[in-house]
Write a protein that holds these residues in place. Structure first.
Motif, short mmCIF file in Angstrom:
data_model
loop_
_atom_site.label_atom_id
_atom_site.label_comp_id
_atom_site.label_asym_id
_atom_site.label_seq_id
_atom_site.Cartn_x
_atom_site.Cartn_y
_atom_site.Cartn_z
N VAL A 218 0.84 -1.20 0.00
CA VAL A 218 0.00 0.00 0.00
C VAL A 218 0.87 1.26 0.00
O VAL A 218 0.62 2.22 -0.74
CB VAL A 218 -0.94 0.01 1.22
N ALA A 219 1.93 1.25 0.82
CA ALA A 219 2.80 2.42 0.92
C ALA A 219 3.51 2.72 -0.40
O ALA A 219 3.58 3.87 -0.84
CB ALA A 219 3.83 2.21 2.03
N VAL A 220 4.04 1.67 -1.04
CA VAL A 220 4.74 1.87 -2.32
C VAL A 220 3.80 2.41 -3.38
O VAL A 220 4.13 3.35 -4.12
CB VAL A 220 5.38 0.55 -2.78
N SER A 221 2.58 1.86 -3.46
CA SER A 221 1.62 2.31 -4.44
C SER A 221 1.20 3.75 -4.19
O SER A 221 1.09 4.56 -5.12
CB SER A 221 0.39 1.40 -4.43
N MET A 222 0.97 4.10 -2.93
CA MET A 222 0.57 5.47 -2.60
C MET A 222 1.69 6.46 -2.90
O MET A 222 1.44 7.54 -3.42
CB MET A 222 0.17 5.55 -1.13
N LEU A 223 2.93 6.09 -2.57
CA LEU A 223 4.05 6.98 -2.87
C LEU A 223 4.19 7.20 -4.37
O LEU A 223 4.48 8.32 -4.81
CB LEU A 223 5.35 6.37 -2.31
N ALA A 224 3.98 6.14 -5.15
CA ALA A 224 4.06 6.27 -6.60
C ALA A 224 2.98 7.22 -7.13
O ALA A 224 3.24 8.09 -7.96
CB ALA A 224 3.93 4.91 -7.26
N LEU A 225 1.76 7.09 -6.62
CA LEU A 225 0.67 7.94 -7.08
C LEU A 225 0.87 9.39 -6.65
O LEU A 225 0.61 10.33 -7.42
CB LEU A 225 -0.66 7.41 -6.53
N ILE A 226 1.36 9.60 -5.42
CA ILE A 226 1.61 10.96 -4.94
C ILE A 226 2.72 11.62 -5.75
O ILE A 226 2.63 12.78 -6.14
CB ILE A 226 1.96 10.94 -3.44
N ALA A 227 3.79 10.85 -6.01
CA ALA A 227 4.88 11.38 -6.83
C ALA A 227 4.40 11.73 -8.23
O ALA A 227 4.78 12.76 -8.80
CB ALA A 227 6.02 10.37 -6.89
N SER A 228 3.55 10.88 -8.79
CA SER A 228 3.02 11.14 -10.12
C SER A 228 2.21 12.42 -10.15
O SER A 228 2.34 13.25 -11.05
CB SER A 228 2.15 9.96 -10.57
N GLU A 229 1.35 12.60 -9.14
CA GLU A 229 0.52 13.80 -9.08
C GLU A 229 1.38 15.05 -8.96
O GLU A 229 1.15 16.06 -9.63
CB GLU A 229 -0.45 13.71 -7.90
N GLY A 230 2.41 14.98 -8.10
CA GLY A 230 3.28 16.14 -7.92
C GLY A 230 4.05 16.49 -9.19
O GLY A 230 4.14 17.66 -9.58
#
Length: 243
Positions: A218-230
């Motif tokens: 969950v953490a890896v997926s969320m970090l990837a999505l947050i980085a993508s949005e930024g």
């Protein structure tokens, strides 16, 4: 297989067992390879669907999105028929030393196939959002179609391309059905995070390890999505300033 030094580092840093750390590193490796291998084909297909109309357009669109509709196990079985050692293409590929079935490379292939529709859809929507008048203006000034794509379409659609790549990576991190059908669940070779979680839920006392890997996933997926949005917002801001 992941290096022993990196496995030991994760064991000490996250409190994982060696098998759990190996599964995490393998998942990251498989996800990265699947995403990078899909990037250029995905961009080409997205541009083709967004900018061209031809006989078979709807058929190509349907084939691209088919993995989203089919049960993942069916997709994995079709990959086994095509790329297994005795498969349609697998037998020939094995002769030149390229084996996918029951190898980590097969896991990357399965993840690439499953994430491809998400990547293409995000890229296609981004390309379709580019004002065609800008492309026409560049062509009027004498730019050839490849140059128009590289200097106008590609920069303006970068946020969508990035979003598609991250979605494909996140999908690869969570892919289970097609992967386990195509390459099985071999520790150290094809056992990714979802496969390791499944294995831990089937053995007594494995609940703690399954929970650890679930939280990491969950953490890896969320970090990837947050980085993508930024990054997408940053690129959109720069593009807006450049106009």
């Amino acid at each position: 297989m992941p290096g022993e030094g990196r496995v030991s580092g994760l064991v000490g840093l996250l409190g994982l067992s060696p098998d759990e750390a190996t599964a995490l590193l393998l998942s990251l490796r498989v996800g990265a390879v699947a995403t990078l291998a899909s990037l250029l084909p995905g961009l080409a297909v997205a541009w083709l669907l967004a900018r061209r109309r031809f006989p078979g357009h709807a058929l190509l669109d349907g084939l691209v999105h088919l993995p989203l509709i089919l049960p993942p196990v069916v997709t994995g079985y079709l990959l086994l028929l095509a790329f297994g050692r005795r498969g349609l293409f697998g037998a020939w590929l094995a002769e030149i030393g390229l084996v996918f079935s029951f190898r980590w490379t097969g896991a990357a292939l399965a993840c690439a196939v499953m994430g491809f529709p998400l990547m293409v859809r995000a890229m296609r929507l981004s390309i379709e959002a580019v004002d065609r008048k800008l492309e026409q203006a560049a062509a009027t000034l004498g730019a050839a179609p490849p140059l128009v794509f590289l200097t106008v379409t590609l920069p303006l659609s970068l946020p969508g391309i990035l979003a598609g790549a991250v979605l494909a990576f996140a999908k690869a991190m969570g892919e289970f059905g097609a992967t386990i059908t195509f390459v099985s669940n071999i520790p150290g070779e094809t056992q990714t995070l979802p496969s390791a979680i499944y294995t831990l839920t089937q053995v007594p006392g494995g609940e703690a390890g399954a929970l650890r890997l679930t939280l990491i996933s969950v953490a890896v997926s969320m970090l990837a999505l947050i980085a993508s949005e930024g990054l997408a917002r940053l690129m959109s801001r720069r593009i807006g300033q450049g106009r």
